[in-house]
Design a protein around this motif. Structure first.
Motif, mmCIF file in Angstrom:
data_model
loop_
_atom_site.group_PDB
_atom_site.id
_atom_site.type_symbol
_atom_site.label_atom_id
_atom_site.label_comp_id
_atom_site.label_asym_id
_atom_site.label_seq_id
_atom_site.Cartn_x
_atom_site.Cartn_y
_atom_site.Cartn_z
ATOM 1 N N PRO A 15 -3.300 -1.521 43.181
ATOM 2 C CA PRO A 15 -4.709 -1.299 43.526
ATOM 3 C C PRO A 15 -5.208 0.056 43.030
ATOM 4 C CG PRO A 15 -3.329 -0.868 45.425
ATOM 5 C CD PRO A 15 -2.410 -1.373 44.342
ATOM 6 N N ALA A 16 -6.502 0.265 43.181
ATOM 7 C CA ALA A 16 -7.101 1.532 42.759
ATOM 8 C C ALA A 16 -6.908 2.617 43.810
ATOM 9 C CB ALA A 16 -8.597 1.342 42.474
ATOM 10 N N GLY A 17 -6.990 2.231 45.114
ATOM 11 C CA GLY A 17 -6.867 3.216 46.180
ATOM 12 C C GLY A 17 -5.434 3.587 46.465
ATOM 13 N N ILE A 46 2.486 -3.490 32.670
ATOM 14 C CA ILE A 46 1.335 -3.800 31.812
ATOM 15 C C ILE A 46 0.168 -2.969 32.314
ATOM 16 C CG2 ILE A 46 -0.160 -5.589 30.866
ATOM 17 C CD1 ILE A 46 2.787 -6.873 32.689
ATOM 18 N N THR A 47 -0.308 -2.048 31.497
ATOM 19 C CA THR A 47 -1.375 -1.140 31.916
ATOM 20 C C THR A 47 -2.731 -1.835 31.812
ATOM 21 O OG1 THR A 47 -1.674 -0.257 29.691
ATOM 22 C CG2 THR A 47 0.001 0.803 31.075
ATOM 23 N N PRO A 48 -3.789 -1.263 32.420
ATOM 24 C CA PRO A 48 -5.115 -1.886 32.339
ATOM 25 C C PRO A 48 -5.631 -2.060 30.914
ATOM 26 C CG PRO A 48 -5.062 -0.255 34.094
ATOM 27 C CD PRO A 48 -3.777 -0.115 33.343
ATOM 28 N N ASP A 49 -5.188 -1.200 29.983
ATOM 29 C CA ASP A 49 -5.606 -1.371 28.585
ATOM 30 C C ASP A 49 -4.636 -2.271 27.815
ATOM 31 O OD1 ASP A 49 -3.469 0.320 28.490
ATOM 32 O OD2 ASP A 49 -4.488 1.937 27.422
ATOM 33 N N LEU A 50 -3.788 -3.033 28.569
ATOM 34 C CA LEU A 50 -2.899 -4.069 28.046
ATOM 35 C C LEU A 50 -1.763 -3.524 27.181
ATOM 36 C CD1 LEU A 50 -5.502 -6.862 27.183
ATOM 37 C CD2 LEU A 50 -4.294 -6.411 29.336
ATOM 38 N N GLU A 51 -1.404 -2.268 27.402
ATOM 39 C CA GLU A 51 -0.182 -1.735 26.810
ATOM 40 C C GLU A 51 0.997 -2.172 27.681
ATOM 41 O OE1 GLU A 51 0.227 -0.002 23.966
ATOM 42 O OE2 GLU A 51 -1.914 -0.281 23.550
ATOM 43 N N THR A 52 2.129 -2.444 27.056
ATOM 44 C CA THR A 52 3.300 -2.892 27.812
ATOM 45 C C THR A 52 4.467 -1.941 27.607
ATOM 46 O OG1 THR A 52 4.095 -4.292 25.989
ATOM 47 C CG2 THR A 52 2.619 -5.310 27.630
ATOM 48 N N ALA A 53 5.275 -1.808 28.654
ATOM 49 C CA ALA A 53 6.469 -0.967 28.552
ATOM 50 C C ALA A 53 7.497 -1.458 29.550
ATOM 51 C CB ALA A 53 6.120 0.495 28.821
ATOM 52 N N TYR A 54 8.712 -1.678 29.072
ATOM 53 C CA TYR A 54 9.817 -1.954 29.985
ATOM 54 C C TYR A 54 10.296 -0.617 30.549
ATOM 55 C CZ TYR A 54 10.041 -6.770 28.438
ATOM 56 O OH TYR A 54 9.741 -8.090 28.184
ATOM 57 N N PRO A 63 -0.460 3.383 36.837
ATOM 58 C CA PRO A 63 -1.915 3.451 36.684
ATOM 59 C C PRO A 63 -2.607 2.451 37.612
ATOM 60 C CG PRO A 63 -0.821 3.263 34.549
ATOM 61 C CD PRO A 63 0.219 2.989 35.588
ATOM 62 N N ALA A 64 -3.752 2.840 38.137
ATOM 63 C CA ALA A 64 -4.520 1.931 38.984
ATOM 64 C C ALA A 64 -4.893 0.685 38.188
ATOM 65 C CB ALA A 64 -5.783 2.630 39.490
ATOM 66 N N GLY A 65 -4.736 -0.469 38.812
ATOM 67 C CA GLY A 65 -5.074 -1.731 38.151
ATOM 68 C C GLY A 65 -4.014 -2.265 37.218
ATOM 69 N N SER A 66 -2.869 -1.595 37.146
ATOM 70 C CA SER A 66 -1.803 -2.072 36.265
ATOM 71 C C SER A 66 -1.030 -3.199 36.938
ATOM 72 C CB SER A 66 -0.868 -0.923 35.882
ATOM 73 O OG SER A 66 -0.292 -0.352 37.044
ATOM 74 N N PRO A 81 -3.206 -3.414 50.127
ATOM 75 C CA PRO A 81 -4.182 -3.744 49.081
ATOM 76 C C PRO A 81 -3.554 -4.259 47.792
ATOM 77 C CG PRO A 81 -3.752 -1.407 49.073
ATOM 78 C CD PRO A 81 -2.945 -1.966 50.203
ATOM 79 N N PHE A 82 -2.252 -4.488 47.805
ATOM 80 C CA PHE A 82 -1.610 -5.051 46.627
ATOM 81 C C PHE A 82 -1.856 -6.560 46.574
ATOM 82 C CE2 PHE A 82 0.731 -1.253 47.669
ATOM 83 C CZ PHE A 82 0.966 -0.661 46.442
ATOM 84 N N GLU A 83 -1.807 -7.088 45.369
ATOM 85 C CA GLU A 83 -1.860 -8.539 45.166
ATOM 86 C C GLU A 83 -0.555 -8.957 44.503
ATOM 87 O OE1 GLU A 83 -4.473 -11.935 42.774
ATOM 88 O OE2 GLU A 83 -4.945 -9.802 42.546
ATOM 89 N N ALA A 84 0.057 -10.018 45.011
ATOM 90 C CA ALA A 84 1.335 -10.470 44.470
ATOM 91 C C ALA A 84 1.300 -11.963 44.216
ATOM 92 C CB ALA A 84 2.482 -10.127 45.420
#
Length: 463
Positions: free
Chosen positions: A447-449, A348-356, A381-384, A232-235
């Motif tokens: 993915p979320a699952g 990059i998290t779903p709330d658009l925070e970034t971290a190396y 996190p799901a959706g990151s 279920p990943f997208e690349a």
């Protein structure tokens, strides 16, 4: 003895012969002629130096569109022309298929907006039919003139010279309106003809470079894998060659579904920009893929085994690698990774925070086989989004690496909500690097699952 008597005895100044007015005129005329010749020699020297500088300038370009534009602007500078253009002949040799202009103001360009470029009718077409140098003092009055389109700036004078490449006419160079208002003369014609000879060589070099670059890029892309379905990943991936004459490089990426139902990701960079680097990249990439797929061990152990095997069987350049596994976790997914001197992934998290995901980077491959390599873990996190990349995306000779990394993180956060293929293209198009190194990047959307979809059971298809 009186003063007058002394002069009569020959003790005074000798008498001066009377001046010859004709001789004085002849001397003045000769001096003026010599001065004129000296000025002409100085002008000729300046023009010759200008021509040499011009030839060096156009030959320094390797990108064909840049070469063509440089030819036009250089010719304008040499003869002091206000306008210039280069028409590229169609392969049929019957009309112009491309027209590069210079000298038009913004207002003049706006006035010609929507007007098709000339295809070689009228006076411009004379060079197509007869590639001899052409000088025209009054374009509108010329018998072959077809007139100007609406909005075209007024032009009266023209100097046209054909450009040949390998004995065939490639196109025509046109100049109009000297800044001093005078028509073009024979000296202008001679120097532009000489420039056209250098231009033909520069065009041929640029075309050959373009062929080499295209072949090198195609070869490089053939070495890179086509990613399989990672559901279920997208690349999404991007590879861009360096903006340098030698296009071969050692950057690569990879991703695959491993036998234990995890997703493996790798990105690496072999030092060097030549055929040897590309060959080493192919060996390292294929060996890493086999080890990663076969050994159900942490990424650090795969890198240790890879380093030992490579140093025992091949002479490889220094290579950096980031190897990762995305594993299912009771609350989602977790990233387990190890690096051999490579940049950390960017999250990059779903709330658009970034971290190396900074951690112990380890040493590159090919340095020492006796060094332990640590593994690192991070819940995702799901959706990151995870972004793996090579240094060509962030390195710039005029800025620090930290500045490049900060710029990349900001760019990624700005565009993270785009479709993934569009996201990686935007990063490659607007990268903060100087473009002097090839770049590879791979983005993976989490993915979320926590499970991969089960395959459909065998049997008859549903009706």
């Amino acid at each position: 003895m009186s003063e007058q008597e002394g002069e009569r005895e020959g003790h005074g100044p000798a008498p001066q012969p009377p001046q010859d007015p004709g001789l004085r005129l002849r001397l003045d005329g000769e001096l003026e002629r010599i001065g004129t010749q000296l000025r002409a020699l100085a002008d000729a020297k300046d023009r010759l130096q200008g021509l040499l500088n011009a030839a060096l300038a156009i030959s320094s370009e390797l990108d064909l569109p840049a070469v063509l534009r440089r030819i036009v602007t250089t010719a304008m500078d040499l003869v002091g022309a206000r306008y210039g253009a280069l028409g590229v002949l169609h392969e049929s040799g019957e009309y112009l298929s491309e027209f590069i202009t210079a000298g038009l103001s913004e207002e003049e360009r706006a006035a010609l907006s929507g007007v098709p470029f000339p295809h070689g009718r009228g006076v411009l077409g004379l060079l197509i039919n007869d590639p001899e140098p052409l000088r025209v003092e009054n374009i509108p009055a010329h018998p072959s003139s077809a007139g100007f389109p609406p909005g075209h700036p007024p032009m009266r004078t023209l100097l046209g010279v054909a450009i040949s490449v390998r004995g065939e006419i490639y196109g025509d160079l046109y100049l109009s309106e000297r800044h001093d208002g005078r028509p073009f003369d024979r000296e202008d014609e001679d120097i532009v003809v000489a420039l056209a000879g250098a231009a033909g060589i520069a065009i041929e070099n640029a075309r050959l470079f373009g062929h080499v670059r295209e072949s090198a890029e195609r070869f490089q892309r053939l070495l890179l894998p086509t990613l399989p379905d990672l559901s279920p990943f997208e690349a999404a991936t991007v590879y861009r060659p360096a903006a340098r004459p030698n296009q071969l490089g050692g950057d690569w990426y990879d991703a695959m579904v491993l036998p234990d139902d995890t997703v493996g990701v790798a990105i690496g960079d072999v030092a060097g920009h030549d055929l040897d680097a590309a060959a080493a990249m192919a060996r390292i990439h294929s060996m890493l893929r086999a080890l990663h797929y076969d050994r159900r061990t942490p990424p650090s152990q795969v890198l240790v085994q890879l380093d030992r095997t490579l140093q025992a069987t091949a002479d490889i350049p220094v290579t950096t690698v980031c190897l990762a596994r995305v594993e299912p976790h009771e609350t989602g997914w977790v990233l387990r990774w190890s690096t051999a001197g490579h940049f950390p992934p960017l999250l990059i998290t779903p709330d658009l925070e970034t971290a190396y995901l900074d951690a112990e980077p380890g040493v590159p491959l090919g340095v020492s086989t006796g060094i332990e390599r640590p593994d690192h873990t991070r819940e995702l996190p799901a959706g990151s989004l995870l972004l793996f990349f090579t240094d060509g995306l962030v390195e710039h000779h005029a800025r620090s690496i930290d500045e490049g990394l900060t710029a990349l993180a900001g760019l990624a956060a700005t565009h993270a909500e785009r479709p993934l293929k569009e996201f990686v293209r935007v990063l490659a198009d607007h990268h903060p690097s100087d473009g002097q190194d090839d770049m590879a990047l791979l983005a993976l959307r989490i993915p979320a699952g926590t499970r991969r979809p089960e395959p459909d059971p065998p049997g008859d298809p549903a009706v």
